[in-house]
Motif scaffolding. Structure first.
Motif, short mmCIF file in Angstrom:
data_model
loop_
_atom_site.label_atom_id
_atom_site.label_comp_id
_atom_site.label_asym_id
_atom_site.label_seq_id
_atom_site.Cartn_x
_atom_site.Cartn_y
_atom_site.Cartn_z
N TYR A 52 -0.14 11.81 -4.38
CA TYR A 52 -0.87 11.90 -5.63
C TYR A 52 0.00 12.32 -6.82
CZ TYR A 52 -5.34 11.04 -3.37
OH TYR A 52 -6.39 10.45 -2.69
N TYR B 31 -8.38 11.78 1.30
CA TYR B 31 -8.61 10.46 1.90
C TYR B 31 -9.68 9.64 1.18
CZ TYR B 31 -9.69 6.87 5.32
OH TYR B 31 -9.90 5.67 5.94
N HIS C 186 4.18 4.24 -2.39
CA HIS C 186 2.76 4.38 -2.07
C HIS C 186 2.48 3.91 -0.64
CE1 HIS C 186 1.66 4.70 -6.54
NE2 HIS C 186 1.34 5.83 -5.96
N MET D 103 0.85 6.68 1.66
CA MET D 103 -0.51 6.31 2.08
C MET D 103 -0.57 6.06 3.57
SD MET D 103 -2.97 5.07 -0.56
CE MET D 103 -3.01 5.69 -2.23
N MET E 14 -8.45 7.35 -2.06
CA MET E 14 -7.21 6.57 -2.08
C MET E 14 -7.40 5.22 -2.77
SD MET E 14 -5.15 7.31 1.47
CE MET E 14 -6.23 6.32 2.49
#
Length: 385
Positions: free
Chosen positions: A90, A26, A100, A104, A29
Motif C-alpha cells: 500500500y 485484503y 504490485h 499482491m 486490493m
C-alpha cells in the motif's frame, strides 16, 4: 469439559480477530488497483499471481506443521511475512506492475495460507472443536463483517497507505492471543513423517476426487470475489458500497455457520455440499441478470447458503479421506489445489472473458460450470458406497 469450553472460547476470539484484521489489507486490493489506473485485464493478471504463493506455501506448510507438531509456530511466522507484504503493497501508489505483482501475490497468498493453517489447527485441537467448527468459524464472519466497513472508512478518511499500519497493529494483538491457546494435537509416531507419506495421500483416489470437486466449486467462489466486484465497479459502485457488500456477505453467513453442527448431524456433509453447489449455480445466473449495484448486493445475500455449506463441508470431507497423522498436510495440500489453482486461473480467465464477452455472459458461464462439481459429487458418493 472446562478445558474444552476454554478452547472453544479462545478459538472464537481467534477467528474474530483474524478475520477482522485480514479484511483490512485484503478486502480492498481490487479498488486499490483500480484507483491507481489498472484496467480489468491487468488487475486480473496481478490478482492471479496471488495463487502462486498460495500453491507454493500451502503445498509444504501442512507438512511442516505435521512434521514439527505445531500449527501455532507456522501461523505466526507466515502472519509476520503477511504484515510486511501488506505494508509494502500500500506504499506504492503509482502503477508499477512488477512490484504490485510481488506484494499482491504475498498478501493474497499468505492470507489464504494463514487461514488454512488456522482451520487445520481448529480441527486438530480436539474432537469437540472439530464438531463445532461451524459455530467457531462464524466468529470469523462476524470479524469480517465488522472490519470491512471500518476498513472502507479508513480508506476514505486516511487513504490506502494507512491500511498496512492498521493491519500490523491488529496482527500483534493476534500473535499475543495465540500464546494463550492450545496448539494442535498431533499423532505420535515411532518413525518420522516423510515424503512417501504425502505420496500415498495424493494418490488416494477418494482424496483426488474430493479435491477436484472443491476445485471447480472454488472457481465459482473466486469469481464471486473478483468478477462480481468488477461488474459492480462498472455499474458505478464505490469503496463504501464494495465494503457494504463484504459486510452483508459476512452477516448472512452467520445463521448457517452457527447451525453447522446441527445441519451436519441431520443431513451429513455430502448432501450439504451438493445443495451448496447447486445454489452457487442459481446465484451466478442471478448475478448475470441484475443490472444495478444494489441488486448485485441483494443477490450477494445468497451467501447465507452457498459459502457456509461449502466452507464447512470442504474441511470435513477432506478430513474424512485423509490419514489421521497427515491431517494438516491433507488440509493444506487440498487447499493449495482447490483454492490456489482456482486463484491462479480464475481472475485472469474471467478478466479476459469480461473484456471479450462482458460481465453478464462471463458470470452466466461461470455459474453453469457448477454442473461439473455436481457430477464429481455423484462419483464420490459411488466410491464411498
Amino acid at each position: 469439559m472446562q478445558k474444552e469450553k476454554k478452547n472453544i472460547i479462545l478459538l472464537c476470539v481467534f477467528y474474530f480477530i483474524t478475520y477482522f484484521s485480514f479484511v483490512v489489507p485484503y478486502g480492498y486490493m481490487q479498488t486499490f488497483l483500480e484507483s491507481i489506473g489498472y484496467d480489468v485485464v491487468e488487475r486480473g493478471f496481478i490478482l492471479s499471481s496471488t495463487a502462486i504463493v498460495t500453491i507454493i506455501t500451502q503445498m509444504f506448510v501442512g507438512y511442516l506443521c505435521d512434521k514439527y507438531k505445531s500449527n501455532r509456530r507456522f501461523f505466526n511466522i507466515f502472519l509476520i511475512i503477511f504484515v510486511g507484504a501488506a505494508l509494502g503493497m500500500y506504499q506504492i501508489t503509482h502503477k508499477n506492475f512488477f512490484m504490485h505483482c510481488i506484494f499482491m501475490s504475498l498478501v493474497g497468498g499468505l492470507f489464504r495460507t494463514c487461514m488454512a493453517i488456522q482451520d487445520s489447527w481448529t480441527l486438530e485441537t480436539s474432537e469437540t472443536c472439530r464438531n463445532n467448527f461451524g459455530p467457531i468459524r462464524a466468529f470469523g464472519a462476524i470479524g469480517w463483517m465488522i472490519g470491512s466497513p471500518i476498513a472502507a472508512s479508513i480508506v476514505e478518511t486516511y487513504g490506502y497507505q494507512s491500511l498496512g499500519y492498521v493491519f500490523a497493529g491488529l496482527s500483534i494483538l493476534n500473535i499475543l492471543l495465540t500464546m494463550f491457546m492450545e496448539d494442535a494435537h498431533k499423532v505420535e509416531r515411532v518413525d518420522n513423517l516423510c515424503i512417501q507419506d504425502l505420496k500415498a495421500l495424493v494418490l488416494n483416489k477418494k482424496y483426488l476426487v474430493v479435491v477436484a470437486l472443491f476445485f471447480f466449486v472454488n472457481v465459482i467462489g473466486t469469481a464471486d470475489i473478483y468478477t462480481t466486484v468488477d461488474k459492480m465497479m462498472v455499474l458505478g459502485a464505490k469503496e463504501s458500497m464494495i465494503g457494504a457488500r463484504w459486510s452483508i456477505q459476512a452477516f448472512t453467513e452467520l445463521p448457517l455457520f452457527f447451525a453447522g453442527t446441527w445441519l451436519m448431524k441431520k443431513f451429513g456433509d455430502y448432501k450439504l455440499m451438493m445443495f451448496g453447489t447447486f445454489m452457487y449455480i442459481i446465484r451466478f445466473i442471478c448475478y448475470a441478470v441484475v443490472q444495478t449495484p444494489e441488486m448485485m448486493i441483494v443477490v450477494t445475500m445468497m451467501q447465507c447458503i452457498t459459502y457456509p455449506l461449502i466452507m464447512i463441508t470442504s474441511k470435513t470431507l477432506v478430513d474424512d479421506v485423509t490419514p489421521i497423522h497427515l491431517r494438516s498436510s491433507g488440509q493444506t495440500i487440498a487447499s493449495a489445489c482447490y483454492v490456489g489453482v482456482s486463484l491462479l486461473i480464475t481472475p485472469a480467465l474471467s478478466g479476459t472473458m469480461v473484456n471479450v464477452f462482458g460481465s453478464d455472459v462471463t458470470l452466466f458461464v461461470i455459474g453453469i460450470s457448477g454442473i461439473i462439481p455436481l457430477g464429481l459429487g455423484i462419483v464420490y458418493k459411488k466410491m464411498t458406497q
